[in-house]
Design an enzyme around this catalytic site. Sequence first.
Site, PDB file in Angstrom:
ATOM      1  N   ARG A 168      -8.323 -21.813  44.270  1.00 16.50           N
ATOM      2  CA  ARG A 168      -9.700 -22.308  44.346  1.00 16.50           C
ATOM      3  C   ARG A 168     -10.019 -23.053  43.057  1.00 16.50           C
ATOM      4  NH1 ARG A 168     -11.486 -22.278  49.062  1.00 16.50           N
ATOM      5  NH2 ARG A 168     -13.606 -22.422  48.261  1.00 16.50           N
ATOM      6  N   ASN A 175      -3.729 -20.966  33.181  1.00 14.38           N
ATOM      7  CA  ASN A 175      -3.273 -21.250  34.545  1.00 14.38           C
ATOM      8  C   ASN A 175      -1.807 -21.664  34.484  1.00 14.38           C
ATOM      9  OD1 ASN A 175      -3.504 -21.891  37.401  1.00 14.38           O
ATOM     10  ND2 ASN A 175      -3.491 -24.048  36.807  1.00 14.38           N
ATOM     11  N   HIS A 203       1.047 -24.081  36.534  1.00  9.68           N
ATOM     12  CA  HIS A 203       1.105 -25.189  37.495  1.00  9.68           C
ATOM     13  C   HIS A 203       2.556 -25.639  37.648  1.00  9.68           C
ATOM     14  CE1 HIS A 203      -0.393 -28.590  39.762  1.00  9.68           C
ATOM     15  NE2 HIS A 203       0.417 -29.368  39.062  1.00  9.68           N
TER      16      HIS A 203
HETATM   17  C1  GRF Z   1       2.957 -21.113  41.572  1.00  7.11           C
HETATM   18  O1  GRF Z   1       3.950 -22.026  41.905  1.00  7.11           O
HETATM   19  C2  GRF Z   1       1.981 -21.699  40.601  1.00  7.11           C
HETATM   20  O2  GRF Z   1       2.533 -22.684  39.800  1.00  7.11           O
HETATM   21  C3  GRF Z   1       0.922 -22.300  41.475  1.00  7.11           C
HETATM   22  O3  GRF Z   1       0.829 -21.432  42.573  1.00  7.11           O
HETATM   23  C4  GRF Z   1       2.080 -20.783  42.770  1.00  7.11           C
HETATM   24  C5  GRF Z   1       1.814 -19.309  42.872  1.00  7.11           C
HETATM   25  O4  GRF Z   1       2.949 -18.593  43.241  1.00  7.11           O
HETATM   26  N1  GRF Z   1      -0.318 -22.444  40.754  1.00  7.11           N
HETATM   27  P1  GRF Z   1       2.911 -17.004  43.263  1.00  7.11           P
HETATM   28  O5  GRF Z   1       1.743 -16.601  44.145  1.00  7.11           O
HETATM   29  O6  GRF Z   1       2.751 -16.521  41.871  1.00  7.11           O
HETATM   30  O7  GRF Z   1       4.203 -16.588  43.872  1.00  7.11           O
END
Ligand code: GRF
Length: 241
Positions: A125, A141, A143
């Site tokens: 979100r 965060n 990414h």
């Molecule tokens: C990860 O690839 C992260 O970079 C992105 O969302 C994904 C989450 O994966 N923001 P998980 O739920 O931690 O397995």
Amino acid sequence: MTSHSAVPTSSPDSIPSLVSPILVASTFATPAATPLKLGVMASGSGSNFEAIAQAIADGQLHAKIPVLICNNRNAKALERAERWGIPSVLLDHRTFASREDLDRQIAETLKQHGVEWVIMAGWMRRVTQVLIDAFPDQMLNIHPSLLPSFPGIRAVEQALQSGVKISGCTVHYVHLEVDSGPIVMQAAVPILAEDTPATLQARIQVQEHRIFPPAIALAAAQRAGVDPTTFFSTPANHKVS
Ligand code: GRF
């Protein structure tokens, strides 16, 4: 200490990767330091959440997770929290009138649990200034690209389609604009000719799990003005590369 070297294994991360400055130490420099209190936010699988919990259990990351916040009742992250004995709170975004209302409730819940650092680990979100202001410069965060390239959704697909030969992952501070805050740590992952979104994502995730715990420690240490090894250590003869 900076360490750049290939990963000499044959598992999913058998492809060499590079990690930006990372922490290598044998013991906590100040073992008496209070553990970081991390509030993790996850929407889906929660593998990064579990990697952080594992790093804590392994004695690498000097932290606690007083609460996991999830916005999706079917998320595997909730099952993982239960398995780890970590309290979770479900805040379904569909039951809030606005993004701000949801974020107000998230901030209140995190504060009630004594959280200091907010860790967005697959939180799907957009956050508002309401939450950012509640934890100024204490939100991180992860990414799945080398920011500032490929922010936003479908970052892995974006990288594949663009034809770049190297992608990776980034831990960064959360600012209002999506995937825009200052970078804490990155890992590079080569893109192979035969890669699909799934294969590339799997290799990127290996690196995510590897850099998120030390990146949290690094950010917290920088803010506290202490040595990063206060919050992160690796076994004496094990080098994280
Ligand atoms: C990860 O690839 C992260 O970079 C992105 O969302 C994904 C989450 O994966 N923001 P998980 O739920 O931690 O397995």
